[in-house]
Design a protein around this motif. Structure first.
Motif, mmCIF file in Angstrom:
data_model
loop_
_atom_site.group_PDB
_atom_site.id
_atom_site.type_symbol
_atom_site.label_atom_id
_atom_site.label_comp_id
_atom_site.label_asym_id
_atom_site.label_seq_id
_atom_site.Cartn_x
_atom_site.Cartn_y
_atom_site.Cartn_z
ATOM 1 N N PRO A 186 -45.355 89.503 -67.240
ATOM 2 C CA PRO A 186 -45.147 90.457 -68.346
ATOM 3 C C PRO A 186 -44.245 89.915 -69.454
ATOM 4 O O PRO A 186 -44.496 90.171 -70.640
ATOM 5 C CB PRO A 186 -44.510 91.668 -67.648
ATOM 6 C CG PRO A 186 -45.008 91.583 -66.237
ATOM 7 C CD PRO A 186 -45.062 90.101 -65.929
ATOM 8 N N ARG A 187 -43.219 89.149 -69.102
ATOM 9 C CA ARG A 187 -42.351 88.566 -70.139
ATOM 10 C C ARG A 187 -43.110 87.505 -70.934
ATOM 11 O O ARG A 187 -43.018 87.453 -72.159
ATOM 12 C CB ARG A 187 -41.102 87.988 -69.487
ATOM 13 C CG ARG A 187 -40.165 89.060 -68.974
ATOM 14 C CD ARG A 187 -38.914 88.437 -68.360
ATOM 15 N NE ARG A 187 -38.105 89.441 -67.703
ATOM 16 C CZ ARG A 187 -38.099 89.673 -66.401
ATOM 17 N NH1 ARG A 187 -38.861 88.977 -65.586
ATOM 18 N NH2 ARG A 187 -37.325 90.604 -65.885
ATOM 19 N N PHE A 188 -43.852 86.656 -70.211
ATOM 20 C CA PHE A 188 -44.638 85.637 -70.912
ATOM 21 C C PHE A 188 -45.661 86.290 -71.838
ATOM 22 O O PHE A 188 -45.815 85.885 -72.991
ATOM 23 C CB PHE A 188 -45.361 84.724 -69.910
ATOM 24 C CG PHE A 188 -44.460 83.754 -69.194
ATOM 25 C CD1 PHE A 188 -43.483 83.035 -69.861
ATOM 26 C CD2 PHE A 188 -44.612 83.534 -67.826
ATOM 27 C CE1 PHE A 188 -42.667 82.123 -69.198
ATOM 28 C CE2 PHE A 188 -43.807 82.629 -67.149
ATOM 29 C CZ PHE A 188 -42.831 81.925 -67.843
ATOM 30 N N GLU A 189 -46.347 87.308 -71.342
ATOM 31 C CA GLU A 189 -47.375 87.982 -72.136
ATOM 32 C C GLU A 189 -46.791 88.590 -73.415
ATOM 33 O O GLU A 189 -47.375 88.478 -74.497
ATOM 34 C CB GLU A 189 -48.061 89.067 -71.312
ATOM 35 C CG GLU A 189 -49.222 89.705 -72.030
ATOM 36 C CD GLU A 189 -49.970 90.722 -71.169
ATOM 37 O OE1 GLU A 189 -50.631 91.591 -71.764
ATOM 38 O OE2 GLU A 189 -49.895 90.657 -69.933
ATOM 39 N N GLU A 193 -36.335 89.580 -73.989
ATOM 40 C CA GLU A 193 -34.941 90.013 -73.988
ATOM 41 C C GLU A 193 -34.152 89.237 -72.932
ATOM 42 O O GLU A 193 -34.572 89.098 -71.790
ATOM 43 C CB GLU A 193 -34.862 91.506 -73.683
ATOM 44 C CG GLU A 193 -33.451 92.057 -73.822
ATOM 45 C CD GLU A 193 -33.395 93.562 -73.636
ATOM 46 O OE1 GLU A 193 -32.338 94.030 -73.184
ATOM 47 O OE2 GLU A 193 -34.387 94.249 -73.948
ATOM 48 N N GLY A 194 -33.015 88.686 -73.358
ATOM 49 C CA GLY A 194 -32.145 87.940 -72.463
ATOM 50 C C GLY A 194 -32.503 86.471 -72.313
ATOM 51 O O GLY A 194 -31.780 85.718 -71.667
ATOM 52 N N TRP A 195 -33.624 86.053 -72.885
ATOM 53 C CA TRP A 195 -34.033 84.652 -72.812
ATOM 54 C C TRP A 195 -33.465 83.896 -74.008
ATOM 55 O O TRP A 195 -33.198 84.484 -75.063
ATOM 56 C CB TRP A 195 -35.547 84.529 -72.794
ATOM 57 C CG TRP A 195 -36.171 84.961 -71.492
ATOM 58 C CD1 TRP A 195 -35.831 86.050 -70.740
ATOM 59 C CD2 TRP A 195 -37.240 84.326 -70.814
ATOM 60 N NE1 TRP A 195 -36.634 86.129 -69.633
ATOM 61 C CE2 TRP A 195 -37.516 85.073 -69.646
ATOM 62 C CE3 TRP A 195 -38.008 83.201 -71.059
ATOM 63 C CZ2 TRP A 195 -38.510 84.728 -68.745
ATOM 64 C CZ3 TRP A 195 -39.010 82.861 -70.165
ATOM 65 C CH2 TRP A 195 -39.244 83.618 -69.014
ATOM 66 N N SER A 198 -35.538 81.360 -69.401
ATOM 67 C CA SER A 198 -34.866 82.470 -68.725
ATOM 68 C C SER A 198 -33.457 82.051 -68.329
ATOM 69 O O SER A 198 -33.093 80.878 -68.400
ATOM 70 C CB SER A 198 -35.659 82.859 -67.469
ATOM 71 O OG SER A 198 -35.576 81.816 -66.502
ATOM 72 N N ARG A 199 -32.707 83.027 -67.883
ATOM 73 C CA ARG A 199 -31.401 82.739 -67.286
ATOM 74 C C ARG A 199 -31.624 82.346 -65.829
ATOM 75 O O ARG A 199 -32.654 82.657 -65.244
ATOM 76 C CB ARG A 199 -30.519 83.982 -67.317
ATOM 77 C CG ARG A 199 -30.122 84.399 -68.702
ATOM 78 C CD ARG A 199 -29.232 85.603 -68.609
ATOM 79 N NE ARG A 199 -29.885 86.660 -69.379
ATOM 80 C CZ ARG A 199 -29.432 87.871 -69.510
ATOM 81 N NH1 ARG A 199 -28.342 88.245 -68.899
ATOM 82 N NH2 ARG A 199 -30.056 88.748 -70.246
ATOM 83 N N LEU A 200 -30.637 81.706 -65.246
ATOM 84 C CA LEU A 200 -30.689 81.437 -63.812
ATOM 85 C C LEU A 200 -30.340 82.730 -63.087
ATOM 86 O O LEU A 200 -29.431 83.458 -63.485
ATOM 87 C CB LEU A 200 -29.715 80.322 -63.434
ATOM 88 C CG LEU A 200 -30.042 78.943 -64.028
ATOM 89 C CD1 LEU A 200 -28.957 77.939 -63.664
ATOM 90 C CD2 LEU A 200 -31.396 78.458 -63.560
ATOM 91 N N ASP A 201 -31.069 83.020 -62.007
ATOM 92 C CA ASP A 201 -30.854 84.257 -61.252
ATOM 93 C C ASP A 201 -29.625 84.208 -60.361
ATOM 94 O O ASP A 201 -29.001 85.233 -60.091
ATOM 95 C CB ASP A 201 -32.076 84.570 -60.376
ATOM 96 C CG ASP A 201 -33.313 84.885 -61.198
ATOM 97 O OD1 ASP A 201 -33.166 85.398 -62.320
ATOM 98 O OD2 ASP A 201 -34.422 84.621 -60.702
#
Length: 189
Positions: free
Chosen positions: A177-180, A57-59, A76-79
């Motif tokens: 967790p996002r990668f998984e 989500e958000g990627w 990903s987005r930049l933080d």
């Protein structure tokens, strides 16, 4: 036949793109490297378009071709304004003929050893959704930036699928967790 040269090239290309996303990159010698990879690895792109993967989500997901090499790239987005690296997952494919998963893995590691500062970490066998993977954790340095990689390799019907998850050194656990979740969503059509 030079196996997985395309995945090393794609890793380098995307790390370059992730390092400074606001600037246009000038690939210079990368054009020549890409030509060499296509010449030495005519099976590059063999499984392109024959798999699916769901982005976190958000990627942002982008199916693209870089100098003739097809890739699915999720970032990903930049933080913040100080963040100059987009954590990313990319999928590349390559025809590997009669090579099995173990043989392809050995060839892949041999090629990865050419990366600057390459250090092989934990290697394990994983079954995800009924698909068998070699899971390879390693690190390397790209343009002075230490990077951690969590690589998943599978072979289906003569095609190798490489899912590469990249984060800055020391941040893989944060992004794990996002990668998984994305890797778990992967399937060959």
């Amino acid at each position: 036949m030079r196996i997985i040269s395309c995945s090393v090239l794609v890793t380098v290309l995307f790390l370059a793109a992730c390092k400074q996303p606001a600037k246009k990159s000038s690939p210079g010698g990368l054009d020549e490297l890409a030509k060499e990879v296509r010449k030495n690895s005519p099976g590059a792109n063999a499984g392109s378009g024959h798999f699916s993967i769901v982005p976190a989500e958000g990627w942002t997901k982008l199916d693209t071709s870089i100098m003739g090499l097809n890739c699915t790239f999720i970032s990903s987005r930049l933080d913040s304004e100080k963040d100059h690296f987009r954590e990313n997952l990319n999928v590349v494919t390559e025809h590997c003929g009669s090579m099995g998963l173990d043989e392809y893995y050995a060839a892949a590691v041999s090629n990865m050893e050419t990366l600057s500062g390459f250090k092989l970490g934990k290697v394990s066998d994983k079954s995800i959704g009924g698909t068998e993977f070699k899971n390879v954790k390693y690190s390397h340095v790209y343009s002075g930036i230490p990077v951690e990689v969590d690589l998943y390799i599978t072979v289906k019907e003569g095609i190798a699928y490489l899912i590469t998850c990249s984060a800055l050194s020391g941040e893989m656990e944060k992004w794990g967790p996002r990668f998984e979740a994305m890797v778990t969503s992967f399937s060959v059509r």
